[in-house]
Design a protein around this motif. Structure first.
Motif, PDB file in Angstrom:
ATOM      1  N   LYS A   1      40.142  40.255  28.591  1.00 60.34           N
ATOM      2  CA  LYS A   1      41.232  40.375  27.657  1.00 60.34           C
ATOM      3  C   LYS A   1      42.409  41.201  28.347  1.00 60.34           C
ATOM      4  CE  LYS A   1      38.803  44.782  27.133  1.00 60.34           C
ATOM      5  NZ  LYS A   1      37.978  45.854  26.285  1.00 60.34           N
ATOM      6  N   ASN A   2      42.206  41.729  29.349  1.00 60.08           N
ATOM      7  CA  ASN A   2      43.347  42.249  30.048  1.00 60.08           C
ATOM      8  C   ASN A   2      44.539  41.232  30.644  1.00 60.08           C
ATOM      9  OD1 ASN A   2      42.256  44.665  29.842  1.00 60.08           O
ATOM     10  ND2 ASN A   2      41.781  44.862  31.912  1.00 60.08           N
ATOM     11  N   ALA A   3      44.000  40.016  30.715  1.00 66.27           N
ATOM     12  CA  ALA A   3      44.741  38.916  31.334  1.00 66.27           C
ATOM     13  C   ALA A   3      46.291  38.834  30.750  1.00 66.27           C
ATOM     14  CB  ALA A   3      44.078  37.527  31.305  1.00 66.27           C
ATOM     15  N   SER A   4      46.261  38.803  29.326  1.00 66.47           N
ATOM     16  CA  SER A   4      47.703  38.450  28.728  1.00 66.47           C
ATOM     17  C   SER A   4      48.690  39.732  28.768  1.00 66.47           C
ATOM     18  CB  SER A   4      47.291  37.867  27.290  1.00 66.47           C
ATOM     19  OG  SER A   4      46.747  39.014  26.614  1.00 66.47           O
TER      20      SER A   4
ATOM     21  N   ASP B   1      42.938  32.293  35.836  1.00 63.97           N
ATOM     22  CA  ASP B   1      43.192  32.809  36.992  1.00 63.97           C
ATOM     23  C   ASP B   1      42.457  34.083  37.387  1.00 63.97           C
ATOM     24  OD1 ASP B   1      44.828  30.587  37.898  1.00 63.97           O
ATOM     25  OD2 ASP B   1      46.705  31.711  36.898  1.00 63.97           O
ATOM     26  N   CYS B   2      42.391  34.802  36.134  1.00 63.95           N
ATOM     27  CA  CYS B   2      41.789  36.109  36.352  1.00 63.95           C
ATOM     28  C   CYS B   2      40.116  35.905  36.687  1.00 63.95           C
ATOM     29  CB  CYS B   2      41.969  37.046  35.056  1.00 63.95           C
ATOM     30  SG  CYS B   2      43.486  37.869  34.876  1.00 63.95           S
ATOM     31  N   LYS B   3      39.680  35.036  35.823  1.00 65.55           N
ATOM     32  CA  LYS B   3      38.227  34.809  36.235  1.00 65.55           C
ATOM     33  C   LYS B   3      38.081  34.530  37.601  1.00 65.55           C
ATOM     34  CE  LYS B   3      34.390  32.230  34.120  1.00 65.55           C
ATOM     35  NZ  LYS B   3      33.927  31.682  35.140  1.00 65.55           N
ATOM     36  N   ASN B   4      38.538  33.574  37.946  1.00 67.29           N
ATOM     37  CA  ASN B   4      38.612  32.933  39.368  1.00 67.29           C
ATOM     38  C   ASN B   4      38.842  34.143  40.542  1.00 67.29           C
ATOM     39  OD1 ASN B   4      38.082  30.168  38.171  1.00 67.29           O
ATOM     40  ND2 ASN B   4      40.248  29.631  38.590  1.00 67.29           N
ATOM     41  N   ILE B   5      39.923  34.602  40.335  1.00 67.63           N
ATOM     42  CA  ILE B   5      40.145  35.853  41.367  1.00 67.63           C
ATOM     43  C   ILE B   5      39.077  36.903  41.258  1.00 67.63           C
ATOM     44  CG2 ILE B   5      41.831  37.765  41.888  1.00 67.63           C
ATOM     45  CD1 ILE B   5      43.821  35.759  40.746  1.00 67.63           C
ATOM     46  N   SER B   6      38.600  37.212  39.866  1.00 65.34           N
ATOM     47  CA  SER B   6      37.336  38.273  39.892  1.00 65.34           C
ATOM     48  C   SER B   6      36.126  37.945  40.569  1.00 65.34           C
ATOM     49  CB  SER B   6      37.282  38.616  38.393  1.00 65.34           C
ATOM     50  OG  SER B   6      38.306  39.298  37.846  1.00 65.34           O
TER      51      SER B   6
ATOM     52  N   ILE C   1      45.162  32.259  46.701  1.00 69.15           N
ATOM     53  CA  ILE C   1      44.923  32.127  45.356  1.00 69.15           C
ATOM     54  C   ILE C   1      45.534  33.053  44.436  1.00 69.15           C
ATOM     55  CG2 ILE C   1      43.077  32.612  43.572  1.00 69.15           C
ATOM     56  CD1 ILE C   1      40.969  31.922  46.056  1.00 69.15           C
ATOM     57  N   THR C   2      45.744  34.216  44.914  1.00 73.43           N
ATOM     58  CA  THR C   2      46.607  35.235  44.092  1.00 73.43           C
ATOM     59  C   THR C   2      48.172  34.813  44.155  1.00 73.43           C
ATOM     60  OG1 THR C   2      46.610  36.698  45.845  1.00 73.43           O
ATOM     61  CG2 THR C   2      44.905  37.144  44.105  1.00 73.43           C
ATOM     62  N   GLU C   3      48.639  34.333  45.216  1.00 75.57           N
ATOM     63  CA  GLU C   3      50.250  34.007  44.916  1.00 75.57           C
ATOM     64  C   GLU C   3      50.311  32.715  44.264  1.00 75.57           C
ATOM     65  OE1 GLU C   3      53.423  32.078  48.166  1.00 75.57           O
ATOM     66  OE2 GLU C   3      51.473  32.693  49.028  1.00 75.57           O
ATOM     67  N   LYS C   4      49.407  31.664  44.042  1.00 76.43           N
ATOM     68  CA  LYS C   4      49.478  30.833  43.093  1.00 76.43           C
ATOM     69  C   LYS C   4      49.336  31.047  41.691  1.00 76.43           C
ATOM     70  CE  LYS C   4      47.806  27.404  46.584  1.00 76.43           C
ATOM     71  NZ  LYS C   4      46.808  26.798  47.297  1.00 76.43           N
ATOM     72  N   ALA C   5      48.619  31.975  41.579  1.00 76.19           N
ATOM     73  CA  ALA C   5      48.270  32.737  40.215  1.00 76.19           C
ATOM     74  C   ALA C   5      49.453  33.761  39.796  1.00 76.19           C
ATOM     75  CB  ALA C   5      47.004  33.137  39.839  1.00 76.19           C
TER      76      ALA C   5
ATOM     77  N   THR D   1      46.557  41.915  43.288  1.00 79.66           N
ATOM     78  CA  THR D   1      45.614  41.678  44.017  1.00 79.66           C
ATOM     79  C   THR D   1      46.176  41.166  45.583  1.00 79.66           C
ATOM     80  OG1 THR D   1      44.155  41.076  42.291  1.00 79.66           O
ATOM     81  CG2 THR D   1      43.656  40.268  44.464  1.00 79.66           C
ATOM     82  N   ASN D   2      47.167  40.509  45.377  1.00 78.21           N
ATOM     83  CA  ASN D   2      47.928  39.814  46.613  1.00 78.21           C
ATOM     84  C   ASN D   2      48.370  41.095  47.587  1.00 78.21           C
ATOM     85  OD1 ASN D   2      50.445  38.768  48.076  1.00 78.21           O
ATOM     86  ND2 ASN D   2      49.190  37.097  47.442  1.00 78.21           N
ATOM     87  N   SER D   3      48.861  42.222  46.839  1.00 80.90           N
ATOM     88  CA  SER D   3      49.439  43.222  47.569  1.00 80.90           C
ATOM     89  C   SER D   3      48.316  43.882  48.185  1.00 80.90           C
ATOM     90  CB  SER D   3      50.301  44.187  46.598  1.00 80.90           C
ATOM     91  OG  SER D   3      50.700  45.182  47.525  1.00 80.90           O
ATOM     92  N   GLN D   4      47.206  44.058  47.399  1.00 80.73           N
ATOM     93  CA  GLN D   4      46.289  44.949  48.117  1.00 80.73           C
ATOM     94  C   GLN D   4      45.406  44.182  49.150  1.00 80.73           C
ATOM     95  OE1 GLN D   4      43.120  44.917  44.842  1.00 80.73           O
ATOM     96  NE2 GLN D   4      42.092  46.573  45.963  1.00 80.73           N
ATOM     97  N   MET D   5      45.252  42.726  49.041  1.00 83.33           N
ATOM     98  CA  MET D   5      44.960  42.187  50.274  1.00 83.33           C
ATOM     99  C   MET D   5      45.607  42.071  51.526  1.00 83.33           C
ATOM    100  SD  MET D   5      41.866  41.115  49.282  1.00 83.33           S
ATOM    101  CE  MET D   5      41.635  42.495  48.121  1.00 83.33           C
ATOM    102  N   SER D   6      46.963  41.932  51.320  1.00 83.48           N
ATOM    103  CA  SER D   6      47.908  42.174  52.487  1.00 83.48           C
ATOM    104  C   SER D   6      48.070  43.301  52.998  1.00 83.48           C
ATOM    105  CB  SER D   6      49.153  41.926  51.770  1.00 83.48           C
ATOM    106  OG  SER D   6      50.304  41.804  52.609  1.00 83.48           O
TER     107      SER D   6
END
Length: 158
Positions: free
Chosen positions: A2-5, A13-18, A125-129, A134-139
Motif C-alpha cells: 500500500k505504500n508504493a503509490s 517493484d516494491c514487492k521484488n525489492i522487498s 534493481i533499485t536504480e531501474k525502479a 534503498t539504492n542510497s542505503q545499499m550504496s
C-alpha cells in the motif's frame, strides 16, 4: 504494498525489492550471529585484538539488520524474522569455527563478499525502479564495507 503509490514506486517493484531485501536480511542475520559467536569464543594470542573488533562489527551488523527490516516495511513488505527461514535462503552458513581468529576473519571476509554481491544486485534493481531510498542505503553500506574488507585483509597480511 500500500505504500508504493504514496512513495512514488510501482507495487511490483516494491514487492521484488522487498523479496530481495529479505534475502539480504537473512544473510545479515546469519553473519551477525556468526560474528557474535567469534566474539564470544575467540581464544589465543589474537584475543585482545579481535574480541573488540568483532564486537564493533556485530554492533554495526545489528543496526543494518534493523534498517533493512524497516526498509522492507517502508516498501510495504513483511520482514522475515525466524532463523529457520533465514537459513533456508541465506548463502552465509552457520559457522562452527569460532575459536580460531584467522579462520573467523576469513569467514567474515567471505560473508562480506556475499552481502556486497547482494547489495550490488540491489543497486541495479533499485536504480531501474527509481527506488532512491534503498539504492542510497545499499550504496552507503558498500562504501563502509569495502573499507572493512581492506582492514580485515590487511590483518591477514593480504
Amino acid at each position: 504494498m500500500k505504500n508504493a503509490s504514496i512513495i512514488g514506486l510501482k507495487e511490483t517493484d516494491c514487492k521484488n525489492i522487498s523479496e530481495k531485501l529479505n534475502i539480504l536480511l537473512a544473510n545479515y542475520s546469519v553473519f551477525y550471529q556468526n560474528t557474535r559467536g567469534s566474539h564470544w569464543n575467540i581464544k589465543g594470542d589474537q584475543f585482545f585484538t579481535l574480541h573488540p573488533k568483532f564486537e564493533e562489527l556485530y554492533n554495526s551488523l545489528v543496526l543494518k539488520i534493523d534498517e533493512i527490516a524497516e526498509r522492507i516495511l517502508t516498501l510495504g513488505g513483511i520482514p522475515a524474522h525466524n532463523y529457520s527461514d533465514y537459513l533456508k535462503v541465506s548463502s552465509i552458513k552457520e559457522s562452527k569455527e569460532v575459536n580460531d581468529g584467522t579462520k573467523s576473519v576469513e569467514n567474515i571476509l567471505n560473508s562480506f563478499k556475499i552481502v556486497l554481491d547482494l547489495q550490488r544486485e540491489l543497486l541495479d534493481i533499485t536504480e531501474k525502479a527509481g527506488d532512491e531510498g534503498t539504492n542510497s542505503q545499499m550504496s552507503d553500506y558498500i562504501v563502509e564495507q569495502e573499507k572493512e574488507v581492506w582492514m580485515y585483509n590487511s590483518y591477514l597480511g593480504k
